[in-house]
Write an enzyme that holds these catalytic residues in place. Structure first.
Site, PDB file in Angstrom:
ATOM      1  N   SER A   6       0.836  -1.198   0.000  1.00 34.16           N
ATOM      2  CA  SER A   6       0.000   0.000   0.000  1.00 34.16           C
ATOM      3  C   SER A   6       0.869   1.245   0.000  1.00 34.16           C
ATOM      4  O   SER A   6       1.961   1.259   0.591  1.00 34.16           O
ATOM      5  CB  SER A   6      -0.896   0.024   1.251  1.00 34.16           C
ATOM      6  OG  SER A   6      -1.542   1.274   1.393  1.00 34.16           O
ATOM      7  N   TYR A  47      -2.778  -0.866   9.913  1.00 36.15           N
ATOM      8  CA  TYR A  47      -2.781  -1.394   8.540  1.00 36.15           C
ATOM      9  C   TYR A  47      -1.454  -1.078   7.853  1.00 36.15           C
ATOM     10  O   TYR A  47      -0.839  -1.951   7.214  1.00 36.15           O
ATOM     11  CB  TYR A  47      -3.945  -0.771   7.767  1.00 36.15           C
ATOM     12  CG  TYR A  47      -3.964  -1.078   6.295  1.00 36.15           C
ATOM     13  CD1 TYR A  47      -4.440  -2.298   5.826  1.00 36.15           C
ATOM     14  CD2 TYR A  47      -3.543  -0.135   5.360  1.00 36.15           C
ATOM     15  CE1 TYR A  47      -4.479  -2.583   4.465  1.00 36.15           C
ATOM     16  CE2 TYR A  47      -3.570  -0.405   4.001  1.00 36.15           C
ATOM     17  CZ  TYR A  47      -4.039  -1.631   3.560  1.00 36.15           C
ATOM     18  OH  TYR A  47      -4.069  -1.899   2.219  1.00 36.15           O
TER      19      TYR A  47
END
Length: 378
Positions: free
Chosen positions: A272, A285
């Protein structure tokens, strides 16, 4: 006569490479010819003709860059490998030579693979992954769905993994098969005890039934969960769940997949842009994706002798079915973060994944691939 999607023979010859044009019909025959021509893929493009007219002609034509037909295969008893090889050597030089990969110990003997049948080229694919198998975790929707479809377009047999939405996974399989590709769905919950063995138990059974082998050539670790909870409110259970799915499961999926992966395989981890771009509400995350990226760095060193590459792909803001993408004002604000002034589409990331899965990406390993559309440029 010949097409690749909506591409004509003239357009296929435009780059100055030769063309092996395969007629539809006898899939085993086409695959035999495709395999014979594989060592010349750097100089000869391989495509499948479409349309009723092609079915009445020879099984294959070898066309020089100037449009001259250098060889044709018209009879079922012709020896395709020998005849085609001679023509390829005459017009395009010796076959490409690659150094042999060192043998690596395998835990169990493998059944000789059955090469996947050729298929008609659609959607821009070029069958660069014909004869290979792929597992894409979390591929019933979003980027995983797009990656599974894209790998199938390139000729791979794709395992579409899902956790709960079987109907969505079946839709992905149906979409692949509609376009002439091959896929099947497998269910397994990740981040729980026994997850990896459960997944591979189903995967190996399906691969063996479809190919005669349990070899897995491509692993895409795409499945993941987000938090959406600020650092002051996240609980230990939430934190553990995020790491179990996003970091622990990919590690042990790789560990298990290496028992099935031949030398020269491909591992692609979906990370990400949040490992480089701050968002306090997704700190756990981002931490889990940072751990995921370490897998590429360290496994790359360990797997290099086997010719297996492993890389991290980092998407940015990508359309994923979230209702926020239905709000024009929100989309406009998100788009402004990209150098291209738009939000990403799942296909933008899928194309990067497909490239890293091919032989063209053989010299790329242990890398972080920014697929954020320039969001990280500042």
């Amino acid at each position: 006569m010949g097409e690749e999607g909506a591409t004509t023979v003239f357009e296929l010859l435009r780059p100055g490479r030769g063309l092996l044009l395969l007629a539809p019909g006898d899939e085993a025959r086409r695959e035999e010819l495709r395999a014979a021509a594989a060592p010349w893929r750097d100089r000869v493009r391989i495509a499948t003709a479409a349309g009723a007219d092609a079915e009445a002609g020879p099984a294959a034509l070898l066309v020089r860059p100037d449009g001259h037909v250098a060889w044709s295969d018209g009879t079922p008893d012709t020896a395709p490998g020998e005849d085609l090889t001679a023509a390829l050597e005459r017009w395009f030089g010796p076959a490409a030579l690659r150094p042999p990969r060192p043998a690596a110990p395998r835990e169990a003997a493998k059944v000789t693979p059955v090469t996947a049948p050729a298929r008609e080229v659609r959607g821009g694919g070029t069958d660069r992954l014909a004869g290979r198998t792929a597992l894409v975790t979390g591929s019933s929707r979003g980027m995983g769905r797009a990656a599974a479809i894209r790998l199938a377009e390139e000729g791979a047999l794709v395992a579409v993994h899902y956790t709960s939405d079987g109907a969505a996974a079946d839709e992905v399989v149906a979409s692949v098969e509609k376009d002439g590709g091959r896929a099947f769905a497998i269910r397994a919950e990740l981040g729980v005890p026994g997850d990896v063995e459960s997944l591979f138990g189903a995967l190996e059974a399906d691969l063996l039934e479809r190919t005669g082998s349990t070899d897995l050539h491509i692993l895409v670790n795409n499945a993941g969960v987000m938090g959406g909870v600020g650092p002051a409110d996240i609980t230990p259970d939430q934190f553990d769940r995020i790491f179990a799915v996003n970091a622990k499961a990919p590690f042990f999926l790789i560990q298990r997949a290496l028992r099935n992966m031949p030398d020269g395989g491909r591992i692609i981890n979906i990370s990400s842009g949040l490992t480089r771009f701050a968002n306090p509400d997704e700190i756990a995350y981002a931490m889990s994706k940072g751990a995921l990226e370490q897998l590429a760095l360290h496994f790359a060193k360990a797997l290099g002798p086997r010719g297996i590459t492993i890389n991290s792909v980092a998407p940015g803001i990508t359309r994923n079915g979230n209702p926020v993408f239905d709000i024009p004002e929100a989309v406009e604000q998100m788009a402004s973060l990209s150098a291209f002034n738009r939000v990403g589409e799942p296909e933008d990331v899928a194309d990067v994944v497909a490239f890293l899965a091919t032989d063209e990406a053989r010299w790329i390993t242990g890398s972080f691939v920014d697929a954020t559309g320039g969001t990280l440029l500042g």
